[in-house]
Design a protein around this motif. Structure first.
Motif, short mmCIF file in Angstrom:
data_model
loop_
_atom_site.label_atom_id
_atom_site.label_comp_id
_atom_site.label_asym_id
_atom_site.label_seq_id
_atom_site.Cartn_x
_atom_site.Cartn_y
_atom_site.Cartn_z
N SER A 29 0.85 -1.18 0.00
CA SER A 29 0.00 0.00 0.00
C SER A 29 0.89 1.24 0.00
O SER A 29 2.01 1.20 0.51
N ILE A 30 0.37 2.33 -0.53
CA ILE A 30 1.13 3.58 -0.51
C ILE A 30 1.29 4.11 0.91
O ILE A 30 2.07 5.02 1.14
N LYS A 137 -8.08 6.46 -5.75
CA LYS A 137 -7.36 7.55 -6.36
C LYS A 137 -6.28 7.99 -5.37
O LYS A 137 -6.57 8.54 -4.31
N PRO A 138 -5.01 7.74 -5.70
CA PRO A 138 -3.94 8.23 -4.82
C PRO A 138 -3.92 9.77 -4.85
O PRO A 138 -4.11 10.38 -5.90
#
Length: 142
Positions: A29-30, A137-138
């Motif tokens: 994950s970011i 949406k990052p």
């Protein structure tokens, strides 16, 4: 089988949790960085639930409660410690947290390709809900 204890994470656990996820969890994950984990713990100190055995991290689950949804993420157990009741104990702790807060249903994020996880979640009473898809949406970082 060695016993294990269930507890909530502290900010000091962040690096250990990240190393554990690299070994025991699938997917990334970011938010997989010290800042992301410590922010989670600061925002909701009860959300990150850990299982430990003799000081070694053997399991985790994120039990996120926003007052509306009871969301489960990052249920992971060390490969050598699977099938020893650790995931069940982590889920029980998460579910008790949700029920005490007024939660009505648990939603689990499960990787589509992780068949072993599908079997575990089904055995725990969770069912796949095919009519929904996750849209993401990052956000740009400042």
């Amino acid at each position: 089988m060695t016993e294990f204890q269930i507890r909530t994470a502290a900010a000091a656990d962040a690096e250990n949790v990240l190393a554990f996820w690299k070994e025991a969890a699938e997917g990334t994950s970011i938010t997989d960085d010290v800042d992301g984990v410590t922010r989670l713990i600061a925002r909701d100190p009860q959300a990150l639930i850990l299982a430990e055995s003799d000081g070694v991290l053997v399991g985790s689950v994120i039990a996120g409660w926003d007052g509306w949804r009871a969301s489960l993420y990052r249920l992971a157990v060390l490969p050598a410690r699977r099938r020893q009741g650790i995931a069940s104990a982590l889920l029980e702790a998460a579910e008790l947290r949700f029920v005490a807060a007024g939660g009505r249903r648990g939603d689990a994020m499960v990787l589509e390709a992780n068949e072993r996880a599908h079997r575990m979640w089904a055995a725990a009473g969770y069912a796949r809900e095919d009519r929904w898809r996750r849209w993401v949406k990052p956000f740009a970082q400042a």
